[in-house]
Write an enzyme that holds these catalytic residues in place. Structure first.
Site, PDB file in Angstrom:
ATOM      1  N   CYS A   1      76.534  -1.306  79.644  1.00 44.66           N
ATOM      2  CA  CYS A   1      75.466  -1.848  80.490  1.00 44.66           C
ATOM      3  C   CYS A   1      75.548  -1.237  81.892  1.00 44.66           C
ATOM      4  O   CYS A   1      75.378  -0.032  82.061  1.00 44.66           O
ATOM      5  CB  CYS A   1      75.498  -3.367  80.482  1.00 44.66           C
ATOM      6  SG  CYS A   1      73.974  -4.108  81.137  1.00 44.66           S
TER       7      CYS A   1
ATOM      8  N   HIS B   1      74.672  -4.081  74.986  1.00 43.49           N
ATOM      9  CA  HIS B   1      75.973  -4.743  74.896  1.00 43.49           C
ATOM     10  C   HIS B   1      76.457  -4.747  73.444  1.00 43.49           C
ATOM     11  O   HIS B   1      76.043  -5.611  72.662  1.00 43.49           O
ATOM     12  CB  HIS B   1      75.871  -6.195  75.379  1.00 43.49           C
ATOM     13  CG  HIS B   1      75.689  -6.331  76.852  1.00 43.49           C
ATOM     14  ND1 HIS B   1      76.745  -6.463  77.722  1.00 43.49           N
ATOM     15  CD2 HIS B   1      74.571  -6.358  77.614  1.00 43.49           C
ATOM     16  CE1 HIS B   1      76.297  -6.569  78.953  1.00 43.49           C
ATOM     17  NE2 HIS B   1      74.977  -6.500  78.916  1.00 43.49           N
TER      18      HIS B   1
ATOM     19  N   GLU C   1      79.262  -5.777  72.393  1.00 41.20           N
ATOM     20  CA  GLU C   1      80.025  -7.011  72.170  1.00 41.20           C
ATOM     21  C   GLU C   1      79.123  -8.217  71.919  1.00 41.20           C
ATOM     22  O   GLU C   1      79.605  -9.263  71.501  1.00 41.20           O
ATOM     23  CB  GLU C   1      80.961  -7.278  73.361  1.00 41.20           C
ATOM     24  CG  GLU C   1      80.310  -7.850  74.598  1.00 41.20           C
ATOM     25  CD  GLU C   1      79.562  -6.848  75.460  1.00 41.20           C
ATOM     26  OE1 GLU C   1      79.132  -7.230  76.567  1.00 41.20           O
ATOM     27  OE2 GLU C   1      79.402  -5.678  75.040  1.00 41.20           O
TER      28      GLU C   1
END
Length: 205
Positions: free
Chosen positions: A79, A184, A186
Site C-alpha cells: 500500500c 493489501h 494480508e
C-alpha cells in the site's frame, strides 16, 4: 525470518497475523542490524506520504531500507509502502521518497464526483507477470484496496499487475529484489495469503 519494518506509521499487526497464519517466522523491528539480518523484509504503510517519510527518516528506517535493498534480499512494500519506494507523491509535494524506483504517485481522479475516493474494496487484477509473488495465482484475482493515490510507473517493464478504478492503476511492481503491491495481500483472503507465501518462498523461509 521476515522483518516487518516498524517506523511508527504502519499497520503492522494484520501483516504479522497473516505471516503467522502461513507459518512464517517474523519480527517487528526498526533496528537496522536486525533488519539486515533478516531473510526478507516487508514495508507496510498507512496514512500520508509526507508523514510516513518523516517517520521513516526520524526512526532511521529509511536508511535501513536502503541498506537492506543493497543486500539483494527481497523487500515487499504494501500500500503506502509501495508509494514510499518512489521519489515523490502529489499527496505531499515537498516530501522526498526513498527513490528506489521511478514513477508518478497521483491522486485518483473522482470523475466529477461520480467515483468514491478513497478507493476502498475488492478489485480484480490484470496480471502482467506470472512469476515472483504472483506465481500460481489464477487469472484476474480479486484483492483488497484502500487508497486515494496511485502509481504510474516510469518503466512499464517493472509493472507486474494493473487494475482499473477511474483510471489505469499500476497495482504491483517487481524489479530485481524489490516487490510492492498497492493492495493489501494480508487482507485479500486466500489469494493474498498465497502472495505472502510466494514472498516468503523467495526469501527462503
Amino acid at each position: 525470518m521476515i522483518a516487518v519494518i516498524d517506523y511508527g506509521a504502519g499497520n503492522l499487526q494484520s501483516v504479522v497475523k497473516a505471516l503467522h497464519f502461513i507459518g512464517c517466522d517474523c519480527m517487528i523491528t526498526n533496528n537496522k542490524q536486525e533488519l539486515l539480518s533478516a531473510n526478507g523484509a516487508i514495508l507496510p504503510g498507512v496514512g500520508s506520504f509526507g508523514d510516513a517519510m518523516d517517520c521513516m527518516n526520524r526512526s532511521g528506517a529509511a536508511d535501513g531500507v536502503l541498506s537492506f535493498v543493497k543486500t539483494g534480499k527481497p523487500l515487499l512494500g504494501i500500500c503506502l509502502g509501495l508509494q514510499l519506494l518512489f521519489d515523490s507523491s502529489e499527496e505531499s509535494p515537498n516530501a522526498r521518497g526513498l527513490g528506489l524506483l521511478k514513477g508518478s504517485i497521483r491522486k485518483i481522479p473522482d470523475n466529477d464526483g461520480t467515483l468514491k475516493i478513497p478507493h476502498m474494496g475488492w478489485n480484480s487484477l490484470e496480471l502482467c507477470r506470472r512469476d515472483g509473488i504472483f506465481q500460481g495465482l489464477p487469472d484476474n484475482p480479486y484483492v483488497y484496496f484502500v487508497h486515494s493515490y496511485y502509481l504510474t510507473a516510469e518503466d512499464e517493464s517493472i509493472v507486474s499487475a494493473k487494475t482499473q478504478y477511474g483510471t489505469s492503476i499500476d497495482a504491483a511492481v517487481a524489479f530485481e529484489n524489490i516487490y510492492a503491491t498497492q493492495f493489501h495481500p494480508e487482507k485479500s483472503g486466500k489469494l493474498g495469503l498465497q502472495i505472502l507465501r510466494n514472498f516468503a518462498a523467495i526469501a527462503g523461509r
